[in-house]
Structure formats: structure tokens, C-alpha cells
Design an enzyme around this catalytic site. Structure first.
Site, PDB file in Angstrom:
ATOM      1  N   HIS A 298       0.867  -1.186   0.000  1.00 37.50           N
ATOM      2  CA  HIS A 298       0.000   0.000   0.000  1.00 37.50           C
ATOM      3  C   HIS A 298       0.898   1.228   0.000  1.00 37.50           C
ATOM      4  O   HIS A 298       1.560   1.502  -0.983  1.00 37.50           O
ATOM      5  CB  HIS A 298      -0.925  -0.098   1.225  1.00 37.50           C
ATOM      6  CG  HIS A 298      -2.021   0.912   1.287  1.00 37.50           C
ATOM      7  ND1 HIS A 298      -2.356   1.744   0.257  1.00 37.50           N
ATOM      8  CD2 HIS A 298      -2.892   1.222   2.298  1.00 37.50           C
ATOM      9  CE1 HIS A 298      -3.367   2.526   0.612  1.00 37.50           C
ATOM     10  NE2 HIS A 298      -3.704   2.230   1.852  1.00 37.50           N
ATOM     11  N   HIS A 337      -2.147  -2.016 -10.391  1.00 31.70           N
ATOM     12  CA  HIS A 337      -3.068  -1.512  -9.371  1.00 31.70           C
ATOM     13  C   HIS A 337      -4.294  -2.406  -9.317  1.00 31.70           C
ATOM     14  O   HIS A 337      -4.725  -2.913 -10.359  1.00 31.70           O
ATOM     15  CB  HIS A 337      -3.487  -0.074  -9.699  1.00 31.70           C
ATOM     16  CG  HIS A 337      -4.119   0.628  -8.558  1.00 31.70           C
ATOM     17  ND1 HIS A 337      -5.474   0.560  -8.300  1.00 31.70           N
ATOM     18  CD2 HIS A 337      -3.579   1.364  -7.556  1.00 31.70           C
ATOM     19  CE1 HIS A 337      -5.729   1.250  -7.215  1.00 31.70           C
ATOM     20  NE2 HIS A 337      -4.606   1.746  -6.732  1.00 31.70           N
ATOM     21  N   ASP A 393       2.721   5.704  -7.151  1.00 30.02           N
ATOM     22  CA  ASP A 393       3.904   5.565  -6.304  1.00 30.02           C
ATOM     23  C   ASP A 393       5.201   5.627  -7.087  1.00 30.02           C
ATOM     24  O   ASP A 393       6.245   5.981  -6.552  1.00 30.02           O
ATOM     25  CB  ASP A 393       3.834   4.255  -5.518  1.00 30.02           C
ATOM     26  CG  ASP A 393       2.664   4.269  -4.572  1.00 30.02           C
ATOM     27  OD1 ASP A 393       2.594   5.183  -3.746  1.00 30.02           O
ATOM     28  OD2 ASP A 393       1.800   3.393  -4.684  1.00 30.02           O
TER      29      ASP A 393
HETATM   30  C1  LIG Z   1      -0.890  -3.287  -6.585  1.00 29.40           C
HETATM   31  C2  LIG Z   1      -0.997  -4.812  -6.646  1.00 29.40           C
HETATM   32  C3  LIG Z   1      -0.840  -5.357  -5.224  1.00 29.40           C
HETATM   33  C4  LIG Z   1      -2.355  -5.186  -7.232  1.00 29.40           C
HETATM   34  O1  LIG Z   1      -2.479  -6.548  -7.206  1.00 29.40           O
HETATM   35  P1  LIG Z   1      -3.731  -7.342  -7.803  1.00 29.40           P
HETATM   36  O2  LIG Z   1      -4.790  -6.439  -8.276  1.00 29.40           O
HETATM   37  O3  LIG Z   1      -4.098  -8.355  -6.789  1.00 29.40           O
HETATM   38  O4  LIG Z   1      -3.128  -7.988  -9.101  1.00 29.40           O
HETATM   39  P2  LIG Z   1      -2.643  -9.474  -9.234  1.00 29.40           P
HETATM   40  O5  LIG Z   1      -1.688  -9.803  -8.134  1.00 29.40           O
HETATM   41  O6  LIG Z   1      -3.853 -10.335  -9.404  1.00 29.40           O
HETATM   42  O7  LIG Z   1      -1.834  -9.438 -10.586  1.00 29.40           O
HETATM   43  C5  LIG Z   1      -2.321  -9.850 -11.855  1.00 29.40           C
HETATM   44  C6  LIG Z   1      -1.151 -10.379 -12.660  1.00 29.40           C
HETATM   45  O8  LIG Z   1      -0.188  -9.348 -12.871  1.00 29.40           O
HETATM   46  C7  LIG Z   1       1.068  -9.682 -12.247  1.00 29.40           C
HETATM   47  N1  LIG Z   1       1.521  -8.464 -11.580  1.00 29.40           N
HETATM   48  C8  LIG Z   1       0.767  -7.597 -10.862  1.00 29.40           C
HETATM   49  N2  LIG Z   1       1.511  -6.548 -10.473  1.00 29.40           N
HETATM   50  C9  LIG Z   1       2.758  -6.769 -10.960  1.00 29.40           C
HETATM   51  C10 LIG Z   1       3.967  -6.037 -10.904  1.00 29.40           C
HETATM   52  N3  LIG Z   1       4.030  -4.867 -10.273  1.00 29.40           N
HETATM   53  N4  LIG Z   1       5.064  -6.548 -11.493  1.00 29.40           N
HETATM   54  C11 LIG Z   1       5.004  -7.735 -12.150  1.00 29.40           C
HETATM   55  N5  LIG Z   1       3.873  -8.479 -12.248  1.00 29.40           N
HETATM   56  C12 LIG Z   1       2.773  -7.990 -11.658  1.00 29.40           C
HETATM   57  C13 LIG Z   1       0.733 -10.793 -11.264  1.00 29.40           C
HETATM   58  O9  LIG Z   1       1.860 -11.637 -11.053  1.00 29.40           O
HETATM   59  C14 LIG Z   1      -0.385 -11.496 -11.978  1.00 29.40           C
HETATM   60  O10 LIG Z   1       0.172 -12.301 -12.996  1.00 29.40           O
HETATM   61  P3  LIG Z   1      -0.522 -13.685 -13.435  1.00 29.40           P
HETATM   62  O11 LIG Z   1      -1.907 -13.317 -13.903  1.00 29.40           O
HETATM   63  O12 LIG Z   1       0.359 -14.240 -14.482  1.00 29.40           O
HETATM   64  O13 LIG Z   1      -0.566 -14.516 -12.188  1.00 29.40           O
HETATM   65  C15 LIG Z   1       0.113  -5.386  -7.564  1.00 29.40           C
HETATM   66  O14 LIG Z   1      -0.023  -4.877  -8.871  1.00 29.40           O
HETATM   67  C16 LIG Z   1       1.498  -5.101  -7.039  1.00 29.40           C
HETATM   68  O15 LIG Z   1       2.006  -5.840  -6.193  1.00 29.40           O
HETATM   69  N6  LIG Z   1       2.169  -4.004  -7.527  1.00 29.40           N
HETATM   70  C17 LIG Z   1       3.457  -3.630  -7.010  1.00 29.40           C
HETATM   71  C18 LIG Z   1       3.321  -2.894  -5.692  1.00 29.40           C
HETATM   72  C19 LIG Z   1       2.777  -1.492  -5.885  1.00 29.40           C
HETATM   73  O16 LIG Z   1       3.244  -0.738  -6.721  1.00 29.40           O
HETATM   74  N7  LIG Z   1       1.788  -1.134  -5.047  1.00 29.40           N
HETATM   75  C20 LIG Z   1       1.220   0.205  -5.025  1.00 29.40           C
HETATM   76  C21 LIG Z   1      -0.193   0.226  -5.503  1.00 29.40           C
HETATM   77  S1  LIG Z   1      -0.757   1.904  -5.587  1.00 29.40           S
END
Ligand SMILES: CC(C)(COP(=O)(O)OP(=O)(O)OC[C@H]1O[C@@H](n2cnc3c(N)ncnc32)[C@H](O)[C@@H]1OP(=O)(O)O)[C@@H](O)C(=O)NCCC(=O)NCCS
Length: 500
Positions: A298, A337, A393
Site C-alpha cells: 500500500h 493496481h 507511487d
Molecule cells: C498493486 C498490486 C498489489 C495489485 O495486485 P492485484 O490487483 O491483486 O493484481 P494481481 O496480483 O492479481 O496481478 C495480476 C497479474 O499481474 C502480475 N503483476 C501484478 N503486479 C505486478 C507487478 N508490479 N510486477 C510484475 N507483475 C505484476 C501478477 O503476477 C499477476 O500475474 P498472473 O496473472 O500471471 O498470475 C500489484 O499490482 C502489485 O504488487 N504491484 C506492485 C506494488 C505497488 O506498486 N503497489 C502500489 C499500488 S498503488
């Protein structure tokens, strides 16, 4: 697709366990989870367990809230598919260009842009509530010099609650704030006063956590500066006269504060509402919001994004790092996101801002690495097919880094403006005309059914148990090693040896 206009839209479902059909009203494109509970079957007829409580009604299973609306809100609208973010109907891009943080804060809190006199009263009140009790300064001094500033800030908000017993429903009665919903002016006054106090004092507390880390004395809030101007003063003022922050940095911080002020029911706001639903005081509520925000998924992401860029080092290492991301060995922090599956509109608004700041602070190698990374990510099939774009971010981290803030201060720079969003949601919750119901989700229980207590002498280790089924042996420091070799006497005067 044929479109039918219905006076009473509804969903008709047939429960194949019973053959019964149910009609569930659809309101605002949603069905009530409690309507789904009306769908019942006889227990024990479909390989179900007693713990499934089949005869008490069908449940909605939604781990991580992937498709659950928990509130009706009038504050912020996000459309993740189209990359839209609006505060009370106003697009974020317009607010960043034309508004300022305190004006947008008023808008979020009360629903309309303030008139000139409302704005001046609001800003006067907030800037009047910037001082903190000197005993809270003493609390900061009890922290280790290298404590994470979010640990200090989270504690500071909780501590502030102890200094406002008149605003504590545990002491004053549980309807202290909810009475406001029926127009009780005294209740509304107490509620709004805590909002002024928290927004006013947030920069002072945040700056105290920063000055602690620097080993510098705390500054007292300054008069005549803007909200972010005063914040920069609290952070940076040394012993010169007539401190004035650089206008570009002051404006950039103000714009970043607008962008971070609210984001619908995100993780920390959901936490705020969950905790608020117990009717605890708003200081504990905001402290809980800080705890949720602190996590790396987050509010910790801008810090992690810069750490990742530092690890990548220079632009020529970007392809190698991207290869690891595509092999799913690494996550590209600052991308992706939960809601935005298109461009994050906050990152668009922030990009221009970033250029203005870099023009003042100068560019650095990290920025070149970041821009190369963004370029590679744009061209990556892996990223495109998963709709992974830079989020807020990614750029905010770069701006904070250019402005010289230490990495662990980034979540604090997020938490200060987010207090506004948390409080706007908390206020809306307290003023709900239907009252505040405590948030109490259910679970699907998959554990053991009922079993009888086994005496210690009859217990046997489970041959199928894994490493997760009992505590693992933990490591101890050198003092434990020495203590193990020492002997002590216990309270009865008998000799014992520590068992570790
Ligand atoms: C923000 C976040 C937690 C959202 O997660 P989510 O909506 O649950 O998305 P998912 O984890 O279901 O991801 C979907 C797919 O994209 C991939 N993915 C998601 N974010 C990714 C990233 N930043 N880098 C690489 N792969 C990513 C996942 O591995 C998944 O792949 P798959 O379908 O082959 O399994 C996630 O994108 C993330 O961890 N981002 C990095 C941290 C970040 O920047 N957070 C700030 C948010 S404002």
C-alpha cells in the site's frame, strides 16, 4: 445485447440444490448480500459439513474484497477501466491544476468547493490547530533515534487520543459522534473539531518524526505559511530568519497532497471504516489507518520503488531486471493496481509535476533508470497483457527522492494528506442516518469438525505434520547463549537454569 428497461431491475436465480427460484432486487448494479442469505437448502444433503451452516443461508465468499461493496459513499469515484478519479465529481486533473490541498480537503470533507469565507474560516481553523501538546513531543523523544517514522507517526496519533478524553466515546458515551446524524449540534461540533485537530496536527507530528531521525530540535508551527509551506518549515527550518520554502517544491508537495488525499475504499480506508465501526475515538481510527498504510503493498510502495531502482542501478541494467520480472522472479514495484487496469490518472497528473521539480532540483541517474524502466515496461508484452502501468507511487517516489526526503519518510508523506480521506469517510460513516453497524465479516470454516480433548499422556506426534504445524526453532542472540550457561535463583530461592 438487447437492452430492457425495467422499473424494478432484479436478478432471478435458481438454486439447483432445491429447485427454488429467487428474485433479488438490483440497486445501483448490486445485489444485497443479505438477500443472498435468503437462499437456503437443507443441511447435510450435498456433501456439506455442519460448519457450512447450509440451512442458515447461502454465503458470499470474497477473499481480499475482490468484488464487494461495503459502503454507499458520495466522496470519491474511481473507474479503473477508464482511468478516472474524481473527488465529489471533480476530476483529479482539474483539482491538481486549479485547487490547493486545503480547498480540496474541504471539498472531500463537506461535499462542495468552499465559498471564499468558508475557505478562509476552514484554513484559519486548521492552521490554528497545528500545535501539539509538549508531552507528545516527549513521547517522540522516547523512541530510538533510528525508529521508522511511520512507527512514530502511528503511535503519535494513538497517543493524541489520550490527550482528548472529551472526544472519546468510551468515556463520553458511545453515541458521542453518531448523535450528530440526527442533527445534534453539540455532537457535530465535537466531531468537526477532531477533524480540524487531526488535519492541523498531522504535519506537526510527521515533522517531529523526521526531526527525531535528524537529531534536531522540533520546530513550532509557523504562522502565515500555507499548509505545505508550514510543513516544509517544520521539517527544515534551522536558525535563519523568515524561512520561505522554494515555491516550486511547496506547490509540488501541495499537488502531491491533493493526489494522495483520498482514493475510495482502499486498504487503509477500509481499515479506518472497520475500526471506526466499533465507535472507537478518531485518533485510534487514524492510527489504524496509518498501520494499514505502512505496508509495502500500500503506502510503502513509493519507498520500495526507489529501493528497486537503486538495486537496478543504471539504465543498462534495466533489460536484465525486466527479464526477471517476465520470468516472475521479481515484481515491478510502482506498477499495477487493484482497481486501475488502465493508466493511473494520478500518475498522469504527477508526471508534469515531476518535470517541474526536476528542473529545480536537477536530474539524477536514478531518474534516467526510472524512465528507461518505464519505457521497457511500456513495450513489454508481459506488462501490457496484464494491464500493468506505472501507478502513483512510481512518480511520487521519484519526486520525493529528487526533493531529498529519506526513503522511509515516503509513507509519512502519503499518510499526512490521507488523513483527510480517512476522516471524510469516517465522518460520512458517523453521519449515516441508519446508524453505524459494527463491521463483522464471516468466514468459511474449513478446519476440524468437533473433536474431544485428548489428555497429554495420550497425545502422539502426527506423522503427516509439516513445518507449519508446530513452532519452528527460532534463533537467539549471544546474550541468550551466555544466559544459558549462567544459573539463577527463582522467586522461591531455588536454582534454575534458563531453558533456551
Ligand atoms: C498493486 C498490486 C498489489 C495489485 O495486485 P492485484 O490487483 O491483486 O493484481 P494481481 O496480483 O492479481 O496481478 C495480476 C497479474 O499481474 C502480475 N503483476 C501484478 N503486479 C505486478 C507487478 N508490479 N510486477 C510484475 N507483475 C505484476 C501478477 O503476477 C499477476 O500475474 P498472473 O496473472 O500471471 O498470475 C500489484 O499490482 C502489485 O504488487 N504491484 C506492485 C506494488 C505497488 O506498486 N503497489 C502500489 C499500488 S498503488
Amino acid at each position: 445485447m438487447a437492452i430492457r428497461k425495467l422499473a424494478h431491475p432484479s436478478l432471478t436465480v435458481t438454486d439447483n440444490r432445491t429447485g427454488n427460484t429467487y428474485e433479488l432486487p438490483i440497486t445501483h448494479n448490486s445485489v444485497l448480500a443479505t438477500d443472498i442469505k435468503k437462499i437456503k437448502a437443507q443441511a447435510g444433503t450435498n456433501n456439506d459439513r455442519p460448519e457450512d451452516e447450509t440451512d442458515q443461508g447461502l454465503r458470499v465468499y470474497d477473499p481480499a474484497y475482490m468484488n464487494t461493496a461495503v459502503v454507499q459513499s458520495r466522496i470519491t469515484y474511481i473507474n479503473g477501466q477508464e482511468g478516472i478519479l474524481r473527488y465529489r465529481g471533480y476530476p483529479i486533473e482539474q483539482l491538481v491544476k486549479k485547487s490547493n490541498f486545503l480547498e480540496s480537503a474541504y471539498l472531500l470533507m463537506y461535499g462542495e468547493l468552499p465559498t471564499t469565507s468558508q475557505y478562509s474560516q476552514w484554513t484559519d481553523e486548521i492552521m490554528h490547530h497545528t500545535y501539539i501538546h509538549s508531552d507528545i513531543e516527549a513521547m517522540f523523544k522516547s523512541f530510538r533515534y533510528d525508529s521508522h517514522p511511520m512507527s512514530m507517526l502511528t503511535s503519535a496519533f494513538a497517543t493524541m487520543g489520550a490527550f482528548a478524553p472529551e472526544a472519546n466515546p468510551s468515556l463520553q458515551g458511545q453515541k458521542l459522534f453518531t448523535n450528530a446524524a440526527s442533527g445534534d449540534l453539540e455532537s457535530l461540533k465535537i466531531l468537526d473539531k477532531q477533524i480540524l485537530r487531526i488535519i492541523g496536527k498531522a504535519p506537526t507530528l510527521a515533522a517531529a518524526s523526521y526531526r527525531m531521525r535528524q537529531g534536531r530540535p522540533f520546530n513550532r508551527p509557523a504562522q502565515g505559511l500555507s499548509y505545505t509551506g508550514n510543513f516544509l518549515y517544520l521539517l527544515d527550518n534551522l536558525s535563519g530568519y523568515e524561512y520561505r520554502p522554494h515555491p516550486v517544491l511547496e506547490k509540488a508537495l501541495d499537488a502531491l497532497f491533493i493526489i494522495h488525499a483520498d482514493h475510495e475504499v482502499n486498504c487503509s480506508t477500509a481499515t479506518v471504516l472497520q475500526v471506526g465501526s466499533s465507535l472507537v475515538d478518531p485518533y485510534s481510527v487514524v492510527s489504524a489507518g496509518c498501520a494499514a498504510l505502512y505496508g509495502p503493498s500500500h503506502g510503502g510502495a513509493s519507498e520500495s520503488a526507489i529501493r528497486m531502482l537503486m538495486e537496478i542501478g543504471s539504465p543498462e541494467n534495466v533489460p536484465g531486471f525486466m527479464a526477471k520480472v517476465e520470468k516472475r522472479e521479481r515484481v515491478l514495484v510502482g506498477f499495477g493496481h487493484r482497481v486501475y487496469k488502465n493508466v493511473d490518472p494520478r500518475s498522469t497528473a504527477i508526471r508534469e509535476l515531476a518535470e517541474e521539480v526536476f528542473a529545480v532540483t536537477g536530474r539524477n541517474k536514478l531518474l534516467d533508470t526510472a524512465l528507461t524502466l518505464a519505457q521497457y515496461a511500456r513495450e513489454s508484452e508481459f506488462m501490457r497483457s496484464r494491464n500493468l502501468y506505472p501507478n502513483v507511487d512510481f512518480y511520487s517516489g521519484l519526486i520525493y527522492q529528487a526533493m531529498g526526503f529519506p526513503l522511509d519518510f515516503y509513507p509519512v508523506l502519503f499518510a499526512v494528506p490521507r488523513c483527510v480521506g480517512w476522516l471524510a469517510h469516517w465522518r460520512q460513516q458517523m453521519l449515516n442516518p441508519s446508524g453505524v453497524k459494527i463491521w463483522r465479516p464471516r468466514q468459511l470454516y474449513l478446519g476440524e469438525g468437533e473433536r474431544q480433548y485428548v489428555e497429554a499422556s495420550e497425545r502422539q506426534a502426527n506423522a503427516d505434520s509439516t513445518v507449519f504445524d508446530a513452532p519452528v526453532e527460532v534463533s537467539h542472540g549471544g546474550d541468550s547463549k551466555r544466559n544459558n550457561l549462567a544459573t539463577y535463583k527463582d522467586e522461591r530461592g531455588e536454582i534454575f537454569k534458563p531453558r533456551l
